[in-house]
Design an enzyme around this catalytic site. Structure first.
Site, PDB file in Angstrom:
ATOM      1  N   PRO A   2       1.298  -1.422  -0.254  1.00  0.00           N
ATOM      2  CA  PRO A   2       0.227  -0.172   0.229  1.00  0.00           C
ATOM      3  C   PRO A   2       0.740   1.510  -0.145  1.00  0.00           C
ATOM      4  CG  PRO A   2      -1.139  -1.991   1.528  1.00  0.00           C
ATOM      5  CD  PRO A   2       0.166  -2.278   1.085  1.00  0.00           C
ATOM      6  N   GLU A   3       0.435   2.012  -0.592  1.00  0.00           N
ATOM      7  CA  GLU A   3       1.038   3.145  -0.878  1.00  0.00           C
ATOM      8  C   GLU A   3       0.628   4.265  -0.686  1.00  0.00           C
ATOM      9  OE1 GLU A   3       2.971   4.180  -4.876  1.00  0.00           O
ATOM     10  OE2 GLU A   3       3.586   0.931  -4.666  1.00  0.00           O
ATOM     11  N   LYS A  58       3.237   6.224   4.621  1.00  0.00           N
ATOM     12  CA  LYS A  58       2.687   4.929   3.991  1.00  0.00           C
ATOM     13  C   LYS A  58       2.170   4.443   5.858  1.00  0.00           C
ATOM     14  CE  LYS A  58       5.488   3.039   0.166  1.00  0.00           C
ATOM     15  NZ  LYS A  58       6.729   2.473  -0.341  1.00  0.00           N
ATOM     16  N   ARG A 259      13.242  -3.595  -7.727  1.00  0.00           N
ATOM     17  CA  ARG A 259      12.539  -3.407  -8.059  1.00  0.00           C
ATOM     18  C   ARG A 259      11.613  -3.601  -9.360  1.00  0.00           C
ATOM     19  NH1 ARG A 259      10.323  -0.125  -4.213  1.00  0.00           N
ATOM     20  NH2 ARG A 259      11.666   0.321  -3.082  1.00  0.00           N
TER      21      ARG A 259
END
Length: 269
Positions: A2-3, A58, A259
């Site tokens: 989650p951002e 976050k 990433r």
């Protein structure tokens, strides 16, 4: 993970749903999720009202009336569910907070945490975070100044929480796509016009994502029609091999410094 938009969606909904309610019980299934013995945790939180649900980067901050704060970071795989004992999800909750018959379930916190801290400890814990990208005081001038001191890759910089708080894998790619700039570009090579476009795109993408509830797919509670609405609106993230919504060329899915990264090599420069 989650951002900012996902956590801001949680913040807004939880502020509506539980602010002002008293914690009547708590259960800790996984002691490593918290930072104090469960008995002490319960002693501090039970009987106290939630006075504010806030967000920083976050993180979600549950402020209690006794001036303690519960600091939540969901990390990878974490999510929340607000329900009852009857409609709970078929998932183990590492921690629960009860508000009478309503229960806030903290799921998937194998890497995440819910720490009980004083306000002074909160200030120290969050002091190294970068500025909030949607704060009214965060201007193009500020953004440009931050970028001017960087020499690395654009995506790697955008996801650096010490540089700017709240942006991660998904929204770094979405911002770069919106701006028409490759996330693999080196920052010193960006023109002033591209920096200005990145700033505008960052504002636009994050605000749109918040408007549509972020990309997480589990509703916060029964009847929650907001959470997860942005998932179908992602233009490139997790869309490797699909046609670009702008030019129809195939979206590239790759790795950058371990990433995932997604972009269109045709219409992003």
């Amino acid at each position: 993970m989650p951002e900012l938009p996902e956590m801001e969606t949680y913040r807004r909904l939880l502020q509506q749903q539980i602010n002002g309610l008293t914690i009547t019980d708590t259960h800790v299934q996984r002691e490593k999720t918290i930072n104090t013995p469960p008995e002490h945790f319960a002693q501090i939180v039970v009987g106290n009202k939630i006075t504010l649900v806030d967000r920083r980067g976050k993180h979600i901050l549950f402020h209690l009336e006794n001036n303690f704060v519960l600091l939540l970071h969901l990390m990878l795989g974490g999510f929340l569910y607000l329900g009852t004992a009857e409609d709970k999800l078929e998932r183990t909750a590492q921690v629960t907070l009860s508000f009478g018959s309503r229960i806030l379930y903290f799921h998937g916190l194998r890497l995440g945490y819910l720490h009980l801290l004083t306000t002074a400890q909160i200030d120290e814990r969050l002091s190294e975070l970068g500025p909030e990208p949607l704060a009214p005081t965060f201007t193009l001038s500020h953004f440009s100044s931050l970028l001017s001191g960087k020499r690395g890759i654009l995506k790697t910089t955008l996801v650096d929480q010490h540089w700017l708080a709240g942006i991660g894998n998904c929204y770094s790619d979405e911002i770069c796509f919106h701006a028409g700039i490759l996330p693999t570009r080196r920052i010193p090579d960006l023109t002033s016009e591209e920096v200005a476009q990145l700033f505008r795109s960052m504002q636009a993408v994050l605000k749109e994502a918040i408007q549509f509830g972020g990309y997480m797919d589990t509703p916060l509670y029964r009847g929650d029609g907001l959470t997860g609405g942005f998932d179908e609106r992602c233009r490139v993230y997790d869309r490797g091999g699909e046609p670009c919504p702008r030019c129809k060329h195939a979206i590239v899915g790759d790795k950058l410094s371990s990433r995932k990264v997604f972009y269109c090599s045709h219409c992003q420069n």
